[in-house]
Design an enzyme around this catalytic site. Structure first.
Site, PDB file in Angstrom:
ATOM      1  N   HIS A   1       8.898   3.378  -3.948  1.00 33.21           N
ATOM      2  CA  HIS A   1       9.003   3.101  -2.520  1.00 33.21           C
ATOM      3  C   HIS A   1      10.036   4.015  -1.866  1.00 33.21           C
ATOM      4  O   HIS A   1      10.412   3.809  -0.726  1.00 33.21           O
ATOM      5  CB  HIS A   1       9.394   1.638  -2.282  1.00 33.21           C
TER       6      HIS A   1
ATOM      7  N   PRO B   1      21.413  -4.354   5.520  1.00 33.99           N
ATOM      8  CA  PRO B   1      20.642  -4.478   6.763  1.00 33.99           C
ATOM      9  C   PRO B   1      20.178  -5.906   7.036  1.00 33.99           C
ATOM     10  O   PRO B   1      20.185  -6.358   8.182  1.00 33.99           O
ATOM     11  CB  PRO B   1      19.450  -3.537   6.529  1.00 33.99           C
TER      12      PRO B   1
ATOM     13  N   ASP C   1      14.022   0.784   1.337  1.00 33.57           N
ATOM     14  CA  ASP C   1      12.857   1.625   1.592  1.00 33.57           C
ATOM     15  C   ASP C   1      12.715   2.001   3.059  1.00 33.57           C
ATOM     16  O   ASP C   1      11.691   2.547   3.461  1.00 33.57           O
ATOM     17  CB  ASP C   1      11.578   0.956   1.087  1.00 33.57           C
ATOM     18  N   GLY C   2      13.726   1.707   3.875  1.00 31.74           N
ATOM     19  CA  GLY C   2      13.772   2.215   5.240  1.00 31.74           C
ATOM     20  C   GLY C   2      12.970   1.469   6.265  1.00 31.74           C
ATOM     21  O   GLY C   2      12.809   1.962   7.380  1.00 31.74           O
TER      22      GLY C   2
ATOM     23  N   CYS D   1      13.422  -2.072   7.076  1.00 27.81           N
ATOM     24  CA  CYS D   1      13.970  -3.375   7.464  1.00 27.81           C
ATOM     25  C   CYS D   1      13.852  -3.593   8.967  1.00 27.81           C
ATOM     26  O   CYS D   1      13.411  -4.651   9.421  1.00 27.81           O
ATOM     27  CB  CYS D   1      15.429  -3.491   7.020  1.00 27.81           C
TER      28      CYS D   1
ATOM     29  N   SER E   1       0.844  -1.192   0.000  1.00 29.98           N
ATOM     30  CA  SER E   1       0.000   0.000   0.000  1.00 29.98           C
ATOM     31  C   SER E   1       0.883   1.248   0.000  1.00 29.98           C
ATOM     32  O   SER E   1       2.094   1.178   0.083  1.00 29.98           O
ATOM     33  CB  SER E   1      -0.922  -0.011   1.212  1.00 29.98           C
TER      34      SER E   1
ATOM     35  N   THR F   1      23.047 -10.053   0.661  1.00 34.88           N
ATOM     36  CA  THR F   1      21.792 -10.427   1.304  1.00 34.88           C
ATOM     37  C   THR F   1      22.105 -11.094   2.641  1.00 34.88           C
ATOM     38  O   THR F   1      23.269 -11.238   3.027  1.00 34.88           O
ATOM     39  CB  THR F   1      20.984 -11.409   0.439  1.00 34.88           C
TER      40      THR F   1
END
Length: 594
Positions: free
Chosen positions: A226, A571, A410-411, A413, A63, A507
């Protein structure tokens, strides 16, 4: 709190469900499944899955892009939209609920924007639905033209051009075409469209602090929907210059992203990203049409201007150009009742919500009820200690993970991992059968799958499911360190298989693969198991730190420039190393005090 971070909301965690409730109040042709907060599905009120005699068109994603995707549900367009949390892929159960609710004998087509989490979650849901007897096809849309041809597995991002694919597919389905033909038209449409965006500001997620990454007087070319970094930051230019540059990038013969040449007929879509006034969007349209006609020699047959696929409160726009022929124009011109194409809202109002459908009777499983044992075995005490330490470490690391992810993703995590860790801590008190390690690992996966969205959630669910299956192969009552190493190896293999990543892709595997290697080496050498886990935890930490020097090959970091990647570790890898190390240290301390 600065002005840009002010929001007209209640609880940031409720924004998606409250948006859906408001949407349904506006449009009597829409309903939602009564499954909040896990299941967030908007569907046509006039469709009953078992009786529906046309191909169902289903899309969705995170969303924050409203009106996409729920605003395009309606006759002649989408049959259902699956809504994830803000900027997070919807979970598999939610997608399955949508499929079951609207899919009849003709089957369904899933139209998915090209993001790793969306591909994985919709893909797993598609396979599950097929196993239940549904006919399912999936078309992935990657219309981004901002970045050079990508390396690795991520590919081009799905952007606003996806909505044109929705319209073509919805019109084809409304004509009664079979699933294969509808999928073919959607795939062809996806290959005909290219999109590029320009942002004047980054977006602010509900409850988050506004980023200052894009300063005054600057614009970012190719910024993702995003908020992920784009191709370049430049000084703000007059709109004529910006539009000219964007169209040249979309139509570039060097990248050859779209098969459009001089003399082609095209459709133009000008899309606002959330905070751009309609006046400015119309100025952009007024420049783009003559630019296409005079500079590129194209016939512009249709122009659509408005805010269709946004990025919360981001200021900026995207332009989509689709090669058109009469067949595509007929699909775009076909009638639709999707409210944000836009169309009116006439019709009687049915009940606002209906029950979430159950799986077909042949696939219903009677599951045993699991609960925490009244008395823990020595093995159960150790497992509890490890889980509590690992989850607590993730909780404490939330802000650091978010800070790193703000630079390379996208901040969210840290917030995503935090939700999973809290759920694990809460569920362990009531439900985890801690004396049974295999079932406990399976329950950890269930906790994660229930609350964690995005790629992290599905990958950790796959991780736990594979580890569980390996542990179940052990007929012995006690799980040894060798058994845990084998389970870790199986889990890593499954994540690599389904996620597409391996060592060096930047990753979580870059923490776990070195940990596994060190663990097996020390156990084979005869080391004490607790010491072996400590050494392997050090390898995990070193592996996570080494991601600073890696070029991303998976996920949204693929789109981030190398100089930004070099400033922070991955992250996801840091989170994996942190929980692994915390668990190892806690177990070691438990043995020392025993």
């Amino acid at each position: 709190m600065d002005f840009q971070s002010k929001k007209l909301i209640n609880d940031p965690n409720d924004v998606v469900t409250e948006f859906i409730e408001g949407l349904i109040e506006n449009y009597p042709g829409l309903q939602y499944l009564d499954g909040f907060p896990e299941v967030k599905v908007v569907l046509r009120a006039d469709v009953s899955g078992a009786k529906y005699d046309k191909v169902a068109i289903i899309s969705g994603g995170g969303s924050g892009h409203e009106p996409a995707h729920a605003g395009f549900v309606g006759e002649g367009m989408l049959t259902a939209a699956i809504c994830g949390d803000v900027f997070a892929s919807p979970n598999v159960d939610s997608i399955l609920a949508g499929i079951r609710a609207v899919t009849g004998p003709m089957g369904c087509l899933l139209i998915v924007k090209n993001y790793t989490g969306d591909r994985l979650n919709f893909g797993l849901a598609a396979e599950q639905a097929k196993s239940e007897g549904y006919k399912v096809e999936m078309v992935i849309v990657g219309d981004d033209c901002a970045l050079p041809p990508p390396r690795g597995i991520a590919g081009r991002r799905g952007l606003a051009g996806t909505l044109l694919v929705h319209k073509v597919a919805g019109a084809a389905a409304a004509c009664g075409l079979p699933l294969a033909d509808v999928a073919a038209e959607a795939k062809r449409a996806s290959e005909m469209v290219g999109t590029m965006g320009v942002a004047l500001s980054v977006c602010t997620s509900p409850g988050q602090v506004t980023s200052d990454r894009l300063g005054p007087g600057k614009m970012e070319l190719g910024l993702g929907i995003h908020g992920e970094p784009g191709a370049a930051v430049a000084d703000l230019q007059p709109v004529d210059v910006v539009v000219s540059h964007v169209l040249k990038e979309i139509l570039s013969p060097e990248t050859n992203y779209v098969p459009i040449t001089r003399g082609s007929r095209v459709v133009l879509l000008i899309n606002g990203l959330g905070a751009t006034p309609l006046m400015e969007l119309m100025i952009i349209a007024g420049k783009a049409v003559p630019e296409l006609q005079l500079e590129h020699g194209l016939a512009v047959d249709r122009v659509y201007t408005g805010s269709f696929m946004t990025s919360l409160d981001m200021a900026g726009f995207s332009i989509s150009v689709m090669k058109a022929d009469q067949a595509i124009l007929d699909r775009l011109d076909a009638p639709t009742k999707a409210p944000n194409w836009p169309v009116g809202a006439e019709g009687n109002r049915p009940p606002a919500k209906i029950p979430v459908p159950l799986p077909p009777s042949h696939s219903i499983k009677i599951e045993k009820t699991l609960s925490r044992p009244e008395k823990l075995s020595p093995q159960g005490h150790i497992l509890e200690t490890a889980i509590e330490a690992a989850a607590t470490e993730v909780v404490n690391l939330r802000d650091n993970l978010n800070e790193w992810d703000n630079k390379v993703g996208d901040g969210d995590c840290g917030s995503t991992m935090f939700r999973g860790a809290v759920a694990i801590l809460e569920d362990m008190k009531k439900y985890y059968p801690l004396n049974d390690p295999a079932e406990t690992v399976n329950e950890i996966g269930a906790s994660i799958g229930r609350v964690m969205g995005g790629t992290s959630g599905i990958l950790y669910s796959i991780f736990c499911k594979a580890a569980y299956a390996k542990l179940k192969e052990n007929a012995e009552s006690v799980v040894t360190a060798i058994h845990w190493a084998d389970a870790l190896e199986a889990a890593i293999a499954a994540v690599s298989k389904y996620g597409g990543a391996s060592a060096g892709y930047r990753t979580l595997l870059d923490a776990l693969i070195p940990a596994l290697s060190a663990l097996k080496e020390r156990l084979n050498a005869g080391d004490d198991p607790a010491d072996a886990f400590i050494i392997s935890a050090e390898a995990a930490s070193a592996g996570a730190e080494s991601t600073k020097h890696m070029q991303a090959q998976a996920g949204r970091s693929t789109y981030v420039p190398g100089d930004i990647l070099a400033s922070v570790p991955d992250p996801g890898a840091m989170a994996a190393a942190a929980w692994y190390r915390a668990a190892a240290l806690a177990v070691k301390e438990k043995y020392n005090t025993a």
